[in-house]
Enzyme design. Structure first.
Site, PDB file in Angstrom:
ATOM      1  N   ASN A  61     -34.344 -35.543 -10.970  1.00  0.00           N
ATOM      2  CA  ASN A  61     -33.212 -34.999 -10.614  1.00  0.00           C
ATOM      3  C   ASN A  61     -33.291 -36.772  -9.327  1.00  0.00           C
ATOM      4  O   ASN A  61     -33.812 -36.929  -8.640  1.00  0.00           O
ATOM      5  CB  ASN A  61     -32.947 -33.977 -10.322  1.00  0.00           C
ATOM      6  N   GLU A  62     -31.852 -36.708  -9.446  1.00  0.00           N
ATOM      7  CA  GLU A  62     -31.699 -37.816  -8.167  1.00  0.00           C
ATOM      8  C   GLU A  62     -33.006 -38.913  -8.383  1.00  0.00           C
ATOM      9  O   GLU A  62     -33.188 -38.931  -7.183  1.00  0.00           O
ATOM     10  CB  GLU A  62     -31.114 -37.258  -6.973  1.00  0.00           C
ATOM     11  N   GLU A  71     -23.928 -31.704  -9.762  1.00  0.00           N
ATOM     12  CA  GLU A  71     -23.528 -31.347  -8.318  1.00  0.00           C
ATOM     13  C   GLU A  71     -22.357 -31.747  -8.010  1.00  0.00           C
ATOM     14  O   GLU A  71     -21.856 -32.956  -8.155  1.00  0.00           O
ATOM     15  CB  GLU A  71     -25.090 -32.025  -8.149  1.00  0.00           C
ATOM     16  N   TYR A  81     -20.161 -35.433  -4.432  1.00  0.00           N
ATOM     17  CA  TYR A  81     -20.013 -34.344  -3.021  1.00  0.00           C
ATOM     18  C   TYR A  81     -18.838 -34.982  -1.926  1.00  0.00           C
ATOM     19  O   TYR A  81     -18.784 -35.995  -1.700  1.00  0.00           O
ATOM     20  CB  TYR A  81     -21.666 -34.444  -1.676  1.00  0.00           C
ATOM     21  N   GLU A 113     -31.002 -24.445  -6.169  1.00  0.00           N
ATOM     22  CA  GLU A 113     -32.286 -24.097  -6.401  1.00  0.00           C
ATOM     23  C   GLU A 113     -32.601 -23.934  -4.856  1.00  0.00           C
ATOM     24  O   GLU A 113     -32.340 -22.926  -4.700  1.00  0.00           O
ATOM     25  CB  GLU A 113     -31.491 -25.243  -5.607  1.00  0.00           C
ATOM     26  N   GLN A 144     -23.390 -25.104  -4.345  1.00  0.00           N
ATOM     27  CA  GLN A 144     -24.650 -24.156  -5.305  1.00  0.00           C
ATOM     28  C   GLN A 144     -23.705 -22.526  -5.034  1.00  0.00           C
ATOM     29  O   GLN A 144     -23.497 -21.916  -3.895  1.00  0.00           O
ATOM     30  CB  GLN A 144     -26.130 -24.311  -4.204  1.00  0.00           C
TER      31      GLN A 144
HETATM   32  O1  AHR Z   1     -27.938 -29.578  -3.103  1.00  0.00           O
HETATM   33  C1  AHR Z   1     -28.450 -30.210  -1.956  1.00  0.00           C
HETATM   34  C2  AHR Z   1     -29.304 -31.319  -3.030  1.00  0.00           C
HETATM   35  O2  AHR Z   1     -28.828 -32.447  -3.260  1.00  0.00           O
HETATM   36  C3  AHR Z   1     -29.391 -31.722  -4.162  1.00  0.00           C
HETATM   37  O3  AHR Z   1     -30.574 -30.973  -3.915  1.00  0.00           O
HETATM   38  C4  AHR Z   1     -29.470 -32.404  -4.321  1.00  0.00           C
HETATM   39  O4  AHR Z   1     -29.934 -32.977  -5.551  1.00  0.00           O
HETATM   40  C5  AHR Z   1     -28.742 -32.576  -3.481  1.00  0.00           C
HETATM   41  O5  AHR Z   1     -28.611 -34.690  -2.598  1.00  0.00           O
END
Ligand code: AHR
Length: 529
Positions: free
Chosen positions: A210-211, A333, A277, A63, A382
């Site tokens: 995205n999101e 992600e 995450y 990103e 990332q």
């Molecule tokens: O990876 C960092 C961020 O996490 C990304 O930009 C977003 O899609 C997610 O919330």
């Protein structure tokens, strides 16, 4: 306990983690014995495999955030750092060794603020914009579509582009796809030619936002589902290019989002995403990358395992609306998210990467393999200098992380036939909570070799493992291991080789079985032939 019937049996001895069931053999099951001190058993059904592990499960994400693109991939043609057309040679060389199959770009949250026309044309004429989501820094748009496609060509990987729904228009998205992939005569294709690229590129994957429940527009699932259908209509397949259209999914166990999207828009999507995450505490207390105790280790692994539970639930919903299994689940992600390292810009998400990150990655990848009937792509967040990175750079220096080595060791699974397996293992306990001490997945490659990736989650105790390969006469076994003396071992610019894989010596073949002692807090990959 094996799952050889159409319905898996759940036996509760301690905690049982059970994975998908679709067909006559479970993809994987794990039974945890109530007491420790048993030999752990792994049974691999070598003739029962029917699904291929999509190489894209080993995908990446880059990103415009912090130093991922600028400083990580991109240094510019005039930099003293060795580069090819502005892209760092050391980073490309390192990534080639892990067979990067796909890179998702340009975001993340950045994607729904990105206007692609800012990133084409003569560099000095590209506008300066503000990366308002990530640190309010000036984005000079030096790295744009041509540079990204150049990177994909250097790595030999597929392109996966996230389009802008939040602040963009269907016309802008339509034009981007035409610009990149139309080989005939048109305003957009001619613009591409004027910018130096005669032939159209192949773009295999394109995400509609995205999101969009958060940074991508704060939408309800109902509103986004309608927008998805509208935008997706104008993503055209020009001759010679076939796009997998990806709908945005949630970033937690929001099953309603899947219900709404799939009930309303299944026909117009080829995949739907999920983000996951993990950290030690909660969103506001993520914990430090390198300073943690065993509770922090355990909590992070517990959150990792929650992904398995989510995928099981999501598959049920997908099976309801897509009985043929056409639509893929893209975990586009995933990874660890720690407090930003001291002294770094808080908006840049720079973090160190330890043995804990590596074991987490090994567990995640085993889960993806186990669900490869639906999980067809996953992208760790990332690639460079951001979150759970493969490489960290500092000026002209570059180091690879423990997580990088997991991708290097697991690359043998890419495109291989997944082999269902069952584990009976000791518990790994923390207070009243229990995790399996062992996770594993196995595959058979085109040459007939079987690879088995095994994680020992317990940071204190090695695990004795007896591995049976049903239907396969094992004659030779070799292995590699990634471990260290301490949970927070990591590579630094001063000591870049503190954590790296070694030959695994604790294996023998006895009575047709593989016997191995898996070190505490380690990831092992075996090759059996
Ligand atoms: O990876 C960092 C961020 O996490 C990304 O930009 C977003 O899609 C997610 O919330």
């Amino acid at each position: 306990m094996l799952c050889r019937d159409s319905v898996c049996r759940f036996v509760l001895m301690g905690l049982i983690v059970l994975f998908g069931l679709n067909g006559s053999v479970c993809l994987a099951s794990t039974e945890i014995t109530s007491e420790a001190n048993n030999v752990n058993k792994l049974i691999i059904h070598t003739e029962a495999g029917k699904d291929t592990i999509s190489p894209e499960i080993y995908g990446h994400f880059a990103e415009h955030l912090g130093r991922c693109i600028y400083g990580g991939f991109w240094v510019g043609e005039d930099s003293p750092i060795p580069n090819t057309r502005g892209i760092r040679n050391d980073v490309v060389e390192a990534l080639k060794k892990i067979n990067v199959p796909v890179i998702r770009w340009p975001g993340g949250c950045f994607a729904d603020e990105y206007h692609w026309k800012d990133g084409i044309g003569l560099p000095q004429q590209r506008p300066s914009t503000v990366n308002s989501h990530w640190g309010m820094v000036t984005e000079n748009n030096r790295f744009g579509t041509h540079e990204y496609m150049d990177l994909c060509e250097m790595l030999g990987c597929q392109a996966y582009i996230s389009g802008n729904v939040g602040s963009g228009t269907p016309e802008e998205m339509h034009d981007w796809v035409e610009y990149m992939t139309f080989g005939g005569k048109s305003q957009m294709a001619d613009l591409r030619r004027a910018n130096g690229r005669e032939q159209p590129w192949k773009v295999k994957y394109f995400a509609v936002g995205n999101e969009n429940w958060g940074c991508g527009g704060n939408m309800t699932p109902e509103y986004y589902a309608d927008l998805y259908k509208r935008f997706a209509t104008y993503i055209r397949n020009y001759p010679g290019n076939n796009i997998t259209k990806v709908a945005c999914g949630p970033g937690w166990d929001d099953y309603k989002w899947f219900e709404v999207l799939l009930s309303s828009a299944a026909k117009s999507m080829d995949a739907i995403s999920l983000h996951h995450y993990v950290f030690e505490g909660d969103w506001n207390h993520k914990g430090k990358a390198t300073v943690f105790d065993e509770q922090g280790w355990f909590n992070t692994l517990k959150k990792t395992f929650f992904l398995d539970k989510m995928i099981v639930e999501i598959k049920k919903i997908m099976d309801k609306y897509d009985k043929e299994g056409r639509i893929g689940l893209f975990v586009d992600e995933w990874g660890t998210w720690w407090d930003v390292e001291e002294g770094e810009n808080p908006g840049f998400l720079y973090q160190q990467n330890t043995l804990r990150d590596a074991v987490v990655a090994g567990c995640f990848l085993n889960i993806f393999n186990q669900h490869c009937d639906r999980v067809r792509m996953a992208n760790i967040a990332q690639t460079c200098n951001v979150l759970q990175a493969m490489v960290l750079t500092k000026g002209e220096k570059m180091i690879v992380t423990p997580t990088y080595y997991i991708f290097e060791m697991y690359k043998v699974h890419q495109g291989a036939k997944y082999l269902p397996s069952d584990i009976v293992c000791n518990p790994y306990k923390s207070g009243s909570e229990t995790l399996p001490s062992i996770t594993a997945s196995a595959s058979k490659d085109k040459s007939g070799k079987i690879h088995i990736s095994i994680c020992n989650l317990n940071p204190e105790a090695p695990a004795e493992l007896e591995c049976s390969l049903e239907g396969f006469k094992v004659q030779k076994v070799t292995g590699r291991v990634l471990t260290a003396d301490v949970m927070n071992a990591h590579n630094t610019f001063e000591e870049p080789d503190a954590v790296r894989p070694a030959e695994f010596k604790g294996i023998e073949i006895k009575d047709g079985k593989i016997l191995a002692t898996i070190p505490s807090k380690s990831v092992v990959v075996l090759a059996a032939e």
